[in-house]
Write a protein that holds these residues in place. Structure first.
Motif, PDB file in Angstrom:
ATOM      1  N   SER A 114       0.625  -1.264   0.225  1.00 22.81           N
ATOM      2  CA  SER A 114      -0.049  -0.111   0.045  1.00 22.81           C
ATOM      3  C   SER A 114       0.792   1.299   0.103  1.00 22.81           C
ATOM      4  O   SER A 114       1.175   1.988  -0.939  1.00 22.81           O
ATOM      5  CB  SER A 114      -0.851  -0.051   1.166  1.00 22.81           C
ATOM      6  OG  SER A 114      -0.220  -0.212   2.358  1.00 22.81           O
ATOM      7  N   VAL A 115       1.160   1.671   1.319  1.00 20.28           N
ATOM      8  CA  VAL A 115       1.790   3.068   1.230  1.00 20.28           C
ATOM      9  C   VAL A 115       3.243   3.126   0.881  1.00 20.28           C
ATOM     10  O   VAL A 115       3.845   4.288   0.602  1.00 20.28           O
ATOM     11  CB  VAL A 115       1.780   3.565   2.726  1.00 20.28           C
ATOM     12  CG1 VAL A 115       0.101   3.939   2.778  1.00 20.28           C
ATOM     13  CG2 VAL A 115       2.146   2.824   3.740  1.00 20.28           C
ATOM     14  N   CYS A 116       3.953   2.098   1.028  1.00 15.79           N
ATOM     15  CA  CYS A 116       5.558   2.295   1.062  1.00 15.79           C
ATOM     16  C   CYS A 116       6.151   2.536  -0.373  1.00 15.79           C
ATOM     17  O   CYS A 116       6.652   3.341  -0.440  1.00 15.79           O
ATOM     18  CB  CYS A 116       6.237   0.777   1.748  1.00 15.79           C
ATOM     19  SG  CYS A 116       5.784   0.711   3.145  1.00 15.79           S
ATOM     20  N   PRO A 117       5.549   1.921  -1.521  1.00 14.50           N
ATOM     21  CA  PRO A 117       5.978   2.511  -2.723  1.00 14.50           C
ATOM     22  C   PRO A 117       6.023   3.831  -2.929  1.00 14.50           C
ATOM     23  O   PRO A 117       6.700   4.470  -3.421  1.00 14.50           O
ATOM     24  CB  PRO A 117       5.294   1.447  -3.586  1.00 14.50           C
ATOM     25  CG  PRO A 117       4.992   0.198  -2.785  1.00 14.50           C
ATOM     26  CD  PRO A 117       4.704   0.924  -1.370  1.00 14.50           C
ATOM     27  N   PRO A 118       4.806   4.355  -2.758  1.00 13.80           N
ATOM     28  CA  PRO A 118       4.555   5.899  -2.902  1.00 13.80           C
ATOM     29  C   PRO A 118       5.442   6.543  -2.125  1.00 13.80           C
ATOM     30  O   PRO A 118       6.036   7.641  -2.379  1.00 13.80           O
ATOM     31  CB  PRO A 118       3.158   6.249  -2.737  1.00 13.80           C
ATOM     32  CG  PRO A 118       2.471   4.946  -1.994  1.00 13.80           C
ATOM     33  CD  PRO A 118       3.149   3.747  -2.342  1.00 13.80           C
ATOM     34  N   MET A 119       5.586   6.087  -0.835  1.00 13.82           N
ATOM     35  CA  MET A 119       6.749   6.958   0.031  1.00 13.82           C
ATOM     36  C   MET A 119       7.917   6.958  -0.545  1.00 13.82           C
ATOM     37  O   MET A 119       8.676   7.972  -0.458  1.00 13.82           O
ATOM     38  CB  MET A 119       6.736   6.255   1.477  1.00 13.82           C
ATOM     39  CG  MET A 119       5.360   6.512   2.251  1.00 13.82           C
ATOM     40  SD  MET A 119       5.403   5.656   3.986  1.00 13.82           S
ATOM     41  CE  MET A 119       6.577   6.646   4.793  1.00 13.82           C
ATOM     42  N   MET A 120       8.350   5.565  -1.086  1.00 15.95           N
ATOM     43  CA  MET A 120       9.828   5.750  -1.836  1.00 15.95           C
ATOM     44  C   MET A 120       9.873   6.494  -2.743  1.00 15.95           C
ATOM     45  O   MET A 120      10.982   7.247  -2.840  1.00 15.95           O
ATOM     46  CB  MET A 120      10.136   4.147  -1.991  1.00 15.95           C
ATOM     47  CG  MET A 120      10.328   3.241  -0.888  1.00 15.95           C
ATOM     48  SD  MET A 120      11.994   3.533   0.136  1.00 15.95           S
ATOM     49  CE  MET A 120      13.161   3.261  -1.183  1.00 15.95           C
ATOM     50  N   VAL A 121       8.870   6.622  -3.588  1.00 16.60           N
ATOM     51  CA  VAL A 121       8.790   7.407  -4.920  1.00 16.60           C
ATOM     52  C   VAL A 121       8.921   8.792  -4.588  1.00 16.60           C
ATOM     53  O   VAL A 121       9.634   9.589  -5.252  1.00 16.60           O
ATOM     54  CB  VAL A 121       7.524   7.205  -5.899  1.00 16.60           C
ATOM     55  CG1 VAL A 121       7.560   8.382  -6.926  1.00 16.60           C
ATOM     56  CG2 VAL A 121       7.626   5.725  -6.462  1.00 16.60           C
ATOM     57  N   ASN A 122       8.088   9.147  -3.191  1.00 16.97           N
ATOM     58  CA  ASN A 122       8.266  10.441  -2.930  1.00 16.97           C
ATOM     59  C   ASN A 122       9.541  10.906  -2.354  1.00 16.97           C
ATOM     60  O   ASN A 122       9.931  12.167  -2.533  1.00 16.97           O
ATOM     61  CB  ASN A 122       6.999  10.717  -1.978  1.00 16.97           C
ATOM     62  CG  ASN A 122       5.603  10.613  -2.355  1.00 16.97           C
ATOM     63  OD1 ASN A 122       5.297  10.726  -3.648  1.00 16.97           O
ATOM     64  ND2 ASN A 122       4.736  10.336  -1.612  1.00 16.97           N
ATOM     65  N   MET A 123      10.392  10.090  -1.511  1.00 15.94           N
ATOM     66  CA  MET A 123      11.636  10.336  -0.969  1.00 15.94           C
ATOM     67  C   MET A 123      12.598  10.604  -2.014  1.00 15.94           C
ATOM     68  O   MET A 123      13.480  11.420  -2.089  1.00 15.94           O
ATOM     69  CB  MET A 123      11.848   9.149  -0.287  1.00 15.94           C
ATOM     70  CG  MET A 123      13.182   9.622   0.783  1.00 15.94           C
ATOM     71  SD  MET A 123      12.656  10.877   1.808  1.00 15.94           S
ATOM     72  CE  MET A 123      12.080  10.020   3.518  1.00 15.94           C
TER      73      MET A 123
END
Length: 198
Positions: A68-77
Motif C-alpha cells: 500500500s503506502v511504502c512504494p509511494p513513500m519511496m517514490v516521494n522520497m
C-alpha cells in the motif's frame, strides 16, 4: 521629523522578527530526542545515532512486502532527493527503518532501493537488523509513530510521516509522506536547518 521617530520602531520590529525566526531562519515545530540505536544498513555496516550526529536527515518507516503506502513513500522520497539536488543541497542523509526486519535483510533492502533508482544511493541508509518488538518500541518512543504487525497477513501497520531530524538527533518537523507531500516546504526546511547548523 516623523520619519526619524518612526525609524527606531521599524528597526526594533525587524530585529524582533529576525530573533523569533531562529538561526538561519529555521523554526522547529518540536524537539523529540531520538533514542540511541545501532542498526545494520544495506551494505551490512553498522549505523548508529552517533554516526548521524552533525548531519540533517529525513527518515521514514517502510518494508519491502508493503502493498500500500511504502512504494509511494519511496517514490516521494526519491523525488525529494531530486529536488534537493536541483537546489544544490548535499549535506544530508535519508534514513529508512524497516518495520519487517525478519524479511528485510540488508540484501533484500538493497534490492528494494535499487528498484526506485534514486539519484544518489550514498545518501540512503536502509536500516534493519533488529526485532519487531525493538522497532515497535523505538518508533513509538522516538518518532511518536505506530508499528503494529498484522498476525493475519504479511502486512505491517505503520506511520507514514517523513521526519526531519536535526544535527543533534532531534526530530524537529514531520510531513505527510504519502499524499499531498509538501516537497517545496521540505526542501526549504532542510536548507534552512543545514544553514542553521553550519
Amino acid at each position: 521629523m516623523r520619519k526619524k521617530l518612526l525609524l527606531p520602531y521599524v528597526l526594533l520590529v525587524i530585529l524582533l522578527l529576525v530573533a523569533c525566526s531562529g538561526p538561519g531562519g529555521f523554526k522547529a515545530d518540536f524537539e523529540y530526542q531520538i533514542a540511541p540505536f545501532e542498526f545494520t544498513n544495506q551494505h551490512n555496516e553498522q549505523v548508529s545515532l552517533d554516526d548521524l550526529k552533525g548531519q540533517v536527515w529525513l527518515s521514514q518507516f517502510v518494508f519491502t512486502n508493503c502493498t500500500s503506502v511504502c512504494p509511494p513513500m519511496m517514490v516521494n522520497m526519491v523525488d525529494i532527493q531530486a529536488k534537493l539536488a536541483e537546489e544544490g543541497v548535499e549535506d544530508y542523509k535519508i534514513i529508512s527503518f524497516s518495520v519487517d526486519p525478519e524479511v528485510d535483510t540488508p540484501e533484500v533492502f538493497q534490492e528494494y532501493l535499487d528498484m526506485f533508482d534514486p539519484q544518489d544511493q550514498d545518501k540512503w541508509e536502509m536500516l534493519t537488523g533488529y526485532t519487531m518488538e525493538d522497532i515497535s518500541k523505538f518508533a513509538l518512543e522516538s518518532f511518536k509513530a505506530i508499528v503494529i504487525d498484522d498476525p493475519n497477513s504479511d502486512q505491517v501497520t505503520h506511520g507514514v510521516q517523513f521526519s526531519l531530524v536535526n544535527q543533534q538527533g532531534q526530530i524537529v518537523k514531520m510531513y505527510n509522506g504519502v499524499d499531498d507531500v509538501p516537497y517545496e516546504k521540505i526542501v526549504k526546511d532542510m536548507k534552512a536547518l543545514i544553514k542553521a547548523g553550519a
